[in-house]
Enzyme design. Sequence first.
Site, PDB file in Angstrom:
ATOM      1  N   GLU A  20      19.487  77.044  -6.633  1.00 47.86           N
ATOM      2  CA  GLU A  20      19.372  77.165  -5.184  1.00 47.86           C
ATOM      3  C   GLU A  20      20.604  77.902  -4.682  1.00 47.86           C
ATOM      4  O   GLU A  20      21.725  77.636  -5.117  1.00 47.86           O
ATOM      5  CB  GLU A  20      19.282  75.792  -4.517  1.00 47.86           C
ATOM      6  CG  GLU A  20      18.005  75.042  -4.826  1.00 47.86           C
ATOM      7  CD  GLU A  20      17.968  73.680  -4.151  1.00 47.86           C
ATOM      8  OE1 GLU A  20      17.265  73.545  -3.137  1.00 47.86           O
ATOM      9  OE2 GLU A  20      18.653  72.758  -4.642  1.00 47.86           O
TER      10      GLU A  20
ATOM     11  N   GLU B 183      12.304  65.967  -9.797  1.00 51.59           N
ATOM     12  CA  GLU B 183      12.467  67.370  -9.405  1.00 51.59           C
ATOM     13  C   GLU B 183      13.708  67.920 -10.101  1.00 51.59           C
ATOM     14  O   GLU B 183      14.745  67.256 -10.151  1.00 51.59           O
ATOM     15  CB  GLU B 183      12.620  67.489  -7.891  1.00 51.59           C
ATOM     16  CG  GLU B 183      12.918  68.912  -7.404  1.00 51.59           C
ATOM     17  CD  GLU B 183      13.142  68.980  -5.897  1.00 51.59           C
ATOM     18  OE1 GLU B 183      12.445  68.245  -5.167  1.00 51.59           O
ATOM     19  OE2 GLU B 183      14.026  69.745  -5.459  1.00 51.59           O
TER      20      GLU B 183
END
Length: 262
Positions: free
Chosen positions: A146, A141
């Site tokens: 974020e 990932e």
Amino acid sequence: MKVTICSLICLLYSILSLNATGQNVSRKKWKLIWKDEFNKNIIDTSKWHHPKRSHPDWCQYQSTDPRCTYVKDGKLYLRGIVNDDKTKDPAPYLTGGLISEGKFAFQHGKIEIRAKLECAQGAWPALWLVGEGMSWPDGGEIDIMEHLNHDTIFYQTVHSPYTLKGNTKNPPQGGIAPLDTSLYNIFSVEIYPEQIVFLINDQVTFTYPKLASGPKEQWPFDNKFYIILSQQLEGNWVGKANPSELPVQMIIDYVRVYEPRK
């Protein structure tokens, strides 16, 4: 001069990022191979579908409600809202997102996403990549961006079987960088066979290298990756949402994917 905790943290992570490579980043020229400029008034279903609601925090409130995911005036809007009708859906909140799984994935290239983030307590917008056709975390990932709550920083991270075993410092698995949420910013990742380079507005912020003598599970990043765009609410990391600060939204101008120019 006032020195904030955030600025000190950003400086520390910048140093760690440089130490992770030990050398200047070798950058390539790129050829555009896929894009969505969101110039239509509808979501292009040949490129995207909605994520399914599930148990992980990021998709616990995912919804197909058209108020949460829509295209308008050349922009994609992904929103987190209070659920005002619990007769059909008991979730306290509804969130929007799009995913390219099964429709588009790429290997060893560059992705650019121009986006503007709004802030709210419990808001957790994210732009990320997951290994196509592989179970998580085996396929890896890559978190392009974020952001949490009202922070003036954002996070860029990789996940793999190696990092989940606690190997988060050799090499450092992530970095942070300053973020002006009042502006549109271009969040980017360049994936090479030997390193992953993270950027904001074409400035390198963090580099994750392939270890020359590392275990195979340290580098699951040679496979293809699909794209996830998600405006998330709540979770163990971001905390509880404040409904008085909702709705909140991430506005995306474009998504562009490139391959190395030969």
